[in-house]
Design a protein around this motif. Structure first.
Motif, PDB file in Angstrom:
ATOM      1  N   GLN A 108      18.048  19.745   9.771  1.00 17.94           N
ATOM      2  CA  GLN A 108      17.106  19.077  10.714  1.00 17.94           C
ATOM      3  C   GLN A 108      17.241  19.847  11.971  1.00 17.94           C
ATOM      4  O   GLN A 108      15.966  20.175  12.376  1.00 17.94           O
ATOM      5  CB  GLN A 108      17.590  17.414  10.858  1.00 17.94           C
ATOM      6  CG  GLN A 108      17.242  16.503   9.711  1.00 17.94           C
ATOM      7  CD  GLN A 108      17.823  15.177  10.191  1.00 17.94           C
ATOM      8  OE1 GLN A 108      18.512  15.182  11.024  1.00 17.94           O
ATOM      9  NE2 GLN A 108      17.447  14.234   9.388  1.00 17.94           N
ATOM     10  N   VAL A 109      18.027  20.342  12.647  1.00 19.10           N
ATOM     11  CA  VAL A 109      18.238  20.990  13.645  1.00 19.10           C
ATOM     12  C   VAL A 109      17.470  22.308  13.477  1.00 19.10           C
ATOM     13  O   VAL A 109      16.596  22.755  14.158  1.00 19.10           O
ATOM     14  CB  VAL A 109      19.498  21.218  14.169  1.00 19.10           C
ATOM     15  CG1 VAL A 109      19.564  22.257  15.314  1.00 19.10           C
ATOM     16  CG2 VAL A 109      19.983  20.006  14.714  1.00 19.10           C
ATOM     17  N   GLN A 110      17.793  22.924  12.355  1.00 16.04           N
ATOM     18  CA  GLN A 110      17.172  24.103  11.952  1.00 16.04           C
ATOM     19  C   GLN A 110      15.706  24.171  11.810  1.00 16.04           C
ATOM     20  O   GLN A 110      15.075  24.850  12.356  1.00 16.04           O
ATOM     21  CB  GLN A 110      17.717  24.656  10.532  1.00 16.04           C
ATOM     22  CG  GLN A 110      17.542  25.980  10.160  1.00 16.04           C
ATOM     23  CD  GLN A 110      18.132  26.401   8.736  1.00 16.04           C
ATOM     24  OE1 GLN A 110      17.864  25.751   7.869  1.00 16.04           O
ATOM     25  NE2 GLN A 110      18.876  27.482   8.602  1.00 16.04           N
ATOM     26  N   ILE A 141      12.922  26.142  14.046  1.00 19.92           N
ATOM     27  CA  ILE A 141      12.124  26.963  13.525  1.00 19.92           C
ATOM     28  C   ILE A 141      10.536  26.526  13.987  1.00 19.92           C
ATOM     29  O   ILE A 141       9.814  27.214  14.346  1.00 19.92           O
ATOM     30  CB  ILE A 141      12.148  26.981  11.786  1.00 19.92           C
ATOM     31  CG1 ILE A 141      13.502  27.717  11.476  1.00 19.92           C
ATOM     32  CG2 ILE A 141      10.810  27.483  11.309  1.00 19.92           C
ATOM     33  CD1 ILE A 141      13.852  27.374   9.998  1.00 19.92           C
ATOM     34  N   ARG A 142      10.282  24.985  13.799  1.00 16.13           N
ATOM     35  CA  ARG A 142       9.006  24.622  14.401  1.00 16.13           C
ATOM     36  C   ARG A 142       8.655  24.942  15.965  1.00 16.13           C
ATOM     37  O   ARG A 142       7.545  25.298  16.264  1.00 16.13           O
ATOM     38  CB  ARG A 142       8.859  23.073  14.168  1.00 16.13           C
ATOM     39  CG  ARG A 142       8.768  22.537  12.882  1.00 16.13           C
ATOM     40  CD  ARG A 142       8.313  21.278  12.700  1.00 16.13           C
ATOM     41  NE  ARG A 142       9.292  20.425  13.317  1.00 16.13           N
ATOM     42  CZ  ARG A 142      10.255  19.811  12.725  1.00 16.13           C
ATOM     43  NH1 ARG A 142      10.571  19.929  11.373  1.00 16.13           N
ATOM     44  NH2 ARG A 142      11.193  19.051  13.551  1.00 16.13           N
ATOM     45  N   GLN A 143       9.958  24.922  16.577  1.00 16.23           N
ATOM     46  CA  GLN A 143       9.498  25.339  18.020  1.00 16.23           C
ATOM     47  C   GLN A 143       9.178  26.769  18.171  1.00 16.23           C
ATOM     48  O   GLN A 143       8.290  27.173  19.038  1.00 16.23           O
ATOM     49  CB  GLN A 143      10.827  25.222  18.714  1.00 16.23           C
ATOM     50  CG  GLN A 143      10.751  25.450  20.112  1.00 16.23           C
ATOM     51  CD  GLN A 143      12.049  25.135  20.808  1.00 16.23           C
ATOM     52  OE1 GLN A 143      12.977  24.914  20.381  1.00 16.23           O
ATOM     53  NE2 GLN A 143      12.067  25.483  22.338  1.00 16.23           N
ATOM     54  N   TYR A 180       8.799  14.045  21.233  1.00 16.98           N
ATOM     55  CA  TYR A 180       9.222  15.106  20.304  1.00 16.98           C
ATOM     56  C   TYR A 180      10.383  15.768  20.899  1.00 16.98           C
ATOM     57  O   TYR A 180      11.397  16.203  20.247  1.00 16.98           O
ATOM     58  CB  TYR A 180       8.010  16.138  20.057  1.00 16.98           C
ATOM     59  CG  TYR A 180       8.636  17.393  19.288  1.00 16.98           C
ATOM     60  CD1 TYR A 180       8.464  17.433  17.929  1.00 16.98           C
ATOM     61  CD2 TYR A 180       8.880  18.538  20.195  1.00 16.98           C
ATOM     62  CE1 TYR A 180       8.923  18.567  17.408  1.00 16.98           C
ATOM     63  CE2 TYR A 180       9.281  19.812  19.378  1.00 16.98           C
ATOM     64  CZ  TYR A 180       9.172  19.603  18.034  1.00 16.98           C
ATOM     65  OH  TYR A 180       9.474  20.680  17.331  1.00 16.98           O
ATOM     66  N   ASN A 181      10.286  16.002  22.223  1.00 19.15           N
ATOM     67  CA  ASN A 181      11.718  16.639  22.965  1.00 19.15           C
ATOM     68  C   ASN A 181      12.760  15.878  22.898  1.00 19.15           C
ATOM     69  O   ASN A 181      13.807  16.295  22.690  1.00 19.15           O
ATOM     70  CB  ASN A 181      11.005  17.005  24.502  1.00 19.15           C
ATOM     71  CG  ASN A 181      10.017  17.924  24.391  1.00 19.15           C
ATOM     72  OD1 ASN A 181       9.935  18.962  23.658  1.00 19.15           O
ATOM     73  ND2 ASN A 181       9.255  18.156  25.485  1.00 19.15           N
ATOM     74  N   ASP A 182      12.578  14.259  23.043  1.00 17.56           N
ATOM     75  CA  ASP A 182      13.815  13.525  22.964  1.00 17.56           C
ATOM     76  C   ASP A 182      14.307  13.653  21.532  1.00 17.56           C
ATOM     77  O   ASP A 182      15.741  13.606  21.632  1.00 17.56           O
ATOM     78  CB  ASP A 182      13.278  12.183  23.066  1.00 17.56           C
ATOM     79  CG  ASP A 182      12.955  12.041  24.792  1.00 17.56           C
ATOM     80  OD1 ASP A 182      13.315  12.907  25.522  1.00 17.56           O
ATOM     81  OD2 ASP A 182      12.275  10.980  24.937  1.00 17.56           O
ATOM     82  N   MET A 183      13.600  13.585  20.552  1.00 21.92           N
ATOM     83  CA  MET A 183      14.219  13.808  19.212  1.00 21.92           C
ATOM     84  C   MET A 183      14.886  15.130  18.833  1.00 21.92           C
ATOM     85  O   MET A 183      15.749  15.031  18.363  1.00 21.92           O
ATOM     86  CB  MET A 183      12.771  13.695  18.072  1.00 21.92           C
ATOM     87  CG  MET A 183      13.449  13.662  16.721  1.00 21.92           C
ATOM     88  SD  MET A 183      12.004  13.718  15.590  1.00 21.92           S
ATOM     89  CE  MET A 183      11.501  15.619  15.714  1.00 21.92           C
ATOM     90  N   ASP A 232      22.453  16.719  19.711  1.00 26.32           N
ATOM     91  CA  ASP A 232      23.496  15.474  19.887  1.00 26.32           C
ATOM     92  C   ASP A 232      24.044  15.121  18.584  1.00 26.32           C
ATOM     93  O   ASP A 232      25.375  15.334  18.295  1.00 26.32           O
ATOM     94  CB  ASP A 232      23.287  14.246  20.626  1.00 26.32           C
ATOM     95  CG  ASP A 232      22.955  14.933  21.923  1.00 26.32           C
ATOM     96  OD1 ASP A 232      23.100  15.737  22.655  1.00 26.32           O
ATOM     97  OD2 ASP A 232      22.186  14.003  22.813  1.00 26.32           O
ATOM     98  N   ASP A 233      23.160  14.644  17.752  1.00 22.95           N
ATOM     99  CA  ASP A 233      23.814  14.188  16.303  1.00 22.95           C
ATOM    100  C   ASP A 233      24.714  15.232  15.506  1.00 22.95           C
ATOM    101  O   ASP A 233      25.618  15.144  15.183  1.00 22.95           O
ATOM    102  CB  ASP A 233      22.696  13.744  15.189  1.00 22.95           C
ATOM    103  CG  ASP A 233      22.068  12.711  16.032  1.00 22.95           C
ATOM    104  OD1 ASP A 233      22.733  11.776  16.725  1.00 22.95           O
ATOM    105  OD2 ASP A 233      21.143  12.347  15.319  1.00 22.95           O
ATOM    106  N   TYR A 234      24.124  16.557  15.687  1.00 22.95           N
ATOM    107  CA  TYR A 234      24.844  17.726  15.264  1.00 22.95           C
ATOM    108  C   TYR A 234      26.365  17.809  15.766  1.00 22.95           C
ATOM    109  O   TYR A 234      27.231  18.081  15.139  1.00 22.95           O
ATOM    110  CB  TYR A 234      24.223  18.972  15.180  1.00 22.95           C
ATOM    111  CG  TYR A 234      24.684  20.116  14.644  1.00 22.95           C
ATOM    112  CD1 TYR A 234      24.602  20.425  13.052  1.00 22.95           C
ATOM    113  CD2 TYR A 234      25.406  21.307  15.292  1.00 22.95           C
ATOM    114  CE1 TYR A 234      25.173  21.541  12.416  1.00 22.95           C
ATOM    115  CE2 TYR A 234      26.107  22.102  14.695  1.00 22.95           C
ATOM    116  CZ  TYR A 234      25.911  22.282  13.345  1.00 22.95           C
ATOM    117  OH  TYR A 234      26.342  23.374  12.632  1.00 22.95           O
TER     118      TYR A 234
END
Length: 327
Positions: free
Chosen positions: A90-92, A96-98, A129-132, A138-140
């Protein structure tokens, strides 16, 4: 003069004889070993071997528990690996989207919008989106920390298993060494003397045992094993050690006991010697390293040692410590 010379020769000869006698060994060089001394040494060796055997049994119980814990830790670590991989992806994807420009495109739409309501809505979306994205990082971090904790716990438990397995090997070596020494000592005795040592303290009669309830099944099983061999760590059907015999006997009554005399001492309520009943477990030595089963009339049945096997003997044939009533 001649008589004086004879007296001198006689005196010198007598002195030489006395000196020779004085230097002669007081006992023959090949004297038979003293049976009481051998008996004491054999008893000591058997006791030391049994102490090592019961430590071996305790270590096996602990090893089983540690391996079970290790399996659970590894499974938990595997699940944590999966959770971490999901968050990592999810982080990756977010990163990538960013860098693919989606975030800049969204920002551009917000800036160029003429509709105030749409502007507010798109701005809220951008903020969410930024908060997510922050939450993903943080989750990672949280999942990675959890994995490190589980990995450390698994490594520590694996090290404990390795240490305990090494201890088991050392205890087994001690058992083998003591048993070999005892066999050597017994081998030096004549057959009659050897039999005298091996048969001491036992009874040749098979007493009638009156037991009730679940104890009856335990006593019946234990008495049926009389005459079978003693083997360190064994729990039947052809050989037993002390705690292996009592464990299997009470298993016939549906009572689960650990394969360890010291652990069995904590398996039920303690009873006074004056209140002993057939089926009660009786314990010996300090620290506890031997267990037998009381059968009444001041007698016990127990797996005694490699020379004696399973037999009936007196309650106080060994240093008595206490008794427990299983079930």
């Amino acid at each position: 003069m001649l008589n004086a010379r004879k007296r001198l020769v006689t005196l010198v000869s007598g002195s030489a004889l006395i000196a020779a006698v004085g230097f002669m060994p007081s006992t023959p060089a090949n004297a038979e070993p003293d049976i009481k001394d051998v008996q004491a040494r054999v008893d000591r060796l058997y006791h030391e071997a049994e102490q090592a055997s019961e430590r071996y049994n305790d270590a096996k119980l602990e090893l089983t528990s540690l391996k079970r814990d290790l399996g659970l830790l590894k499974a938990d670590q595997g699940r944590q690996d999966d959770r971490l991989e999901q968050v990592r992806r999810q982080v990756q994807d977010s990163v990538i989207r960013q860098y693919e420009g989606q975030n800049l495109s969204a920002m551009g739409q917000v800036v160029l919008s003429d509709d105030p309501q749409k502007f507010l809505s798109q701005l809220s979306t951008m903020s969410a989106y930024n908060d997510m994205q922050d939450q993903l990082f943080d989750d990672y971090a949280t999942e990675l920390k959890s994995l490190d904790i589980r990995s450390d716990a698994t490594a520590k438990r694996a090290a404990q298993v390795a240490t305990l397995e090494e201890k088991l090997g050392a205890e087994k070596a001690t058992i083998d060494k003591k048993l070999a020494e005892a066999k050597t000592l017994l081998g030096e005795l004549q057959a009659k003397e050897r039999q005298e040592i091996l048969s001491r303290g036992s009874t040749t009669r098979t007493p009638e045992v009156s037991a009730s309830g679940r104890a009856a099944a335990a006593v019946s099983y234990a008495m049926a094993q009389v005459g079978k061999a003693y083997v360190y760590g064994a729990a039947g059907p052809n050989a037993f050690d002390c705690s292996g015999l009592t464990m299997m006997a009470w298993a016939q009554a549906g009572v689960s006991l650990p394969h360890s005399s010291s652990a069995q001492y904590s398996s039920g309520p303690h009873v006074a010697e004056s209140d002993l009943q057939p089926g009660d477990l009786v314990f010996y030595y300090s620290p506890i390293s031997h267990v037998g089963m009381y059968i009444g009339n001041g007698l016990i049945v127990n797996a005694e040692n490699p020379s004696s096997g399973v037999r009936v003997t007196g309650l106080h044939s060994m240093p008595y410590v206490g008794a427990v009533r299983p079930g």
